[in-house]
Design an enzyme around this catalytic site. Sequence first.
Site, mmCIF file in Angstrom:
data_model
loop_
_atom_site.group_PDB
_atom_site.id
_atom_site.type_symbol
_atom_site.label_atom_id
_atom_site.label_comp_id
_atom_site.label_asym_id
_atom_site.label_seq_id
_atom_site.Cartn_x
_atom_site.Cartn_y
_atom_site.Cartn_z
ATOM 1 N N LYS A 1 -6.995 3.479 8.218
ATOM 2 C CA LYS A 1 -6.081 4.492 7.700
ATOM 3 C C LYS A 1 -6.704 5.884 7.759
ATOM 4 O O LYS A 1 -6.030 6.867 8.087
ATOM 5 C CB LYS A 1 -5.677 4.139 6.280
ATOM 6 C CG LYS A 1 -4.812 2.889 6.192
ATOM 7 C CD LYS A 1 -4.500 2.516 4.757
ATOM 8 C CE LYS A 1 -3.613 1.270 4.709
ATOM 9 N NZ LYS A 1 -3.307 0.856 3.316
ATOM 10 N N SER B 1 0.811 -1.215 0.000
ATOM 11 C CA SER B 1 0.000 0.000 0.000
ATOM 12 C C SER B 1 0.843 1.263 0.000
ATOM 13 O O SER B 1 0.319 2.346 0.223
ATOM 14 C CB SER B 1 -0.937 0.013 1.220
ATOM 15 O OG SER B 1 -0.189 0.064 2.424
#
Length: 780
Positions: A720, A677
């Site tokens: 996140k 990511s």
Amino acid sequence: MTNPDSAPISTVPVLFVTDPVLLPGMVVPLPLDETATAAVDAAQATESGKLLVAPRLEDRYPSYGVIATIVQVGRMADGQRAAVVKGERRAHIGAGTTGPGAALWVEVTEVADPPITDEVRALAAEYKKLVLALLQRREAWQLIDGVNRMTDPSALADTSGYASWLTDVQKRELVETPDVAARLRTLIDWTAEHIAETEVSDKIADDVRNGMEKTQKEFLLRQQLAAIRKELGEGEPDGTDDYRARVESAELPDKVRDAALREVDKLERASDQSPETGWIRTWLDTVLELPWSVTTDDSTDIKGAREILDADHHGLVDVKDRIVEYLAVRARRAERGLQVVGGRGSGAVLVLAGPPGVGKTSLGESVARALGRKFVRVALGGVRDEAEIRGHRRTYVGALPGRIVRAIGEAGSMNPVVLLDEIDKVGSDFRGDPAAALLEVLDPAQNHTFRDHYLDLDLDLSDVLFLATANVIENIPAALLDRMELVTIDGYTADDKVAIARDFLLPRQRERAALAESEVTITDDALREIAADYTREPGVRQFDRLLAKALRKVATNIASGTTTAPVQIGVEQLVDHLGRPRFTPDVEERTAVPGVATGLAVTGMGGDVLYIEASATDGDPALQMTGQLGEVMRESAQIALSYVRSHARELGVDPAALDRRIHIHVPAGAVPKDGPSAGVTMVTALVSMATGRRVRSDVGMTGEVTLNGRVLPIGGVKQKLLAAQRNGLGTVFVPQRNEPDLDDVPAEVLDALTVRPMTDVAEIVALALEPAVASGTVAA
């Protein structure tokens, strides 16, 4: 070795003997063979009538012997001729000489005893104590009196010639030791060693004898008791009738009853001395203690169950909805008569996954209370032995059923709520894989016939509500995760933390600190400040500790008189009660130079920001990576660099700026980092470094990138975004294909952030970088 106080030299016949060894003061019979007869006849022919008796040594000629007097010559009981001699004094053997008869003659010098010193007296006293102790152990009372009357140290030492615990070799050494002190020291060592060995041997013999006597006594008592009971008509004394009655009266399934009665038959046939008796009794006790037919009635009050869940936990809507759905389905099945005997078909196996401190474990207790069931917690963290799940074989010493069976017994019902805590921390080694054993436990299609190795019976677990907790889903084997329904608890927002602290944590900590609500209050602004600058965790565990710290300080100040109630803790008072803030905004500082981009990551502790730095130095083109990166992140860095080089013109990068040594670093090098990511963040950092344009300080990003610049979807979007809000970011770029995941993100987080779904990394770079300071800007 000579003695300065030696007597004059004399000539005597000598007789070398192997056994017995003669010491001064001893009276012993000597068998008379041809050599011994010659020596005795020669001695009797002399005026003194004495001869020298010396030990026969294999390796050398003896240096000392004992002058002996012939007491009597005759025959022993077996008819063999013998002479009784009495040892008188040691003598040093000199040169051989001639004499009458066939005997050997030698010159000897009698050894006189040296003066008795204090050291010799002390040694003699110590040796006498040892000899008396040894004689007392042997109950030799007559010898004790004789030893007590002895005062001459040399004579006392020479009584060792009669000692049966000394070997002939040791006695020969004593003959050749004329010095009294040296002789006593040697005897003290030998005697003390022998006493120690005797004590150990006697103890072992006593233990063996006592054990045999106890066993024989118990056997006789059992036989007598059996005879008495038989006469009274009370049946067998071993309790087998009691076990049979207990099995027949217990509410057991038919197969379990048949297996238990077979074991009772074995018990009745087995001897009391057989170890199998103990195994059978323990197995029967375990089977009879399990609640085979005991179940609790589930609550069907859907509204009441939701109220209980809401009262115990703030938020966690997904989990609460799933539990309420489970209750609603069971209620409808019961109304329509679809409830299967034994509970088969419930199929409820949930795994609560999320960072520490979000209430996963405590949620299990609330679920049990909402359902009206018993609650049992099974800690799996660090479990490496498969037998902990399936149990041990009965043949092993100390065998026990597995933790699942023990949990059922502890709960006292067949349908408890069983919380499998920390299921992601189960290990495996040479003793097996506990995670593999859990496959049957957590499979709704199989666990109605779960078989524990210890019980060796089918146990129906289908009506048990299993809840599992985990921090990192990736650590759970895929086959095991497939058996469970995943419910993710990603963490709390700042508003959630304030509400939890106000409604749950603060009242509990007030009670623990013995403070009333009227004595201390904490403002919502202070709680929000704690959540923002003192704890940046997804859960509230550290938040709870800080509240406890503040209230302890308040209680201390009130008790010491430095503060009077009521006390209000606001933002201004936090430093006095909690110290300085641990976290301060640093995104703007970290991104103040080109080449630094802010990414977002997910760890076992929840979401967090991840800074990626890029720089270039002169040298051959190469890529260097630091920060303890895993293989996946290393590949992302290589892909990012390849993309930037191949699309340099489109990105506004001078290709020459990349023909240098590129260094990519992810700070906090002591922490391992990996995951797919960070690709877009690395591309942004590289372009920022190459163009000299800084990355906007309010921008965060996440997503993987391909060689042609496509942004690939990632996981953990909610965690996140929560981390982005906690760290003060304003804009977050996410992959376009993760847009559906935004439905799970709390509205307050979406209101605080500008979330931009993107498909091309070039668009992210264009929006994330600040405008160039001036045209013609070159790489830094």
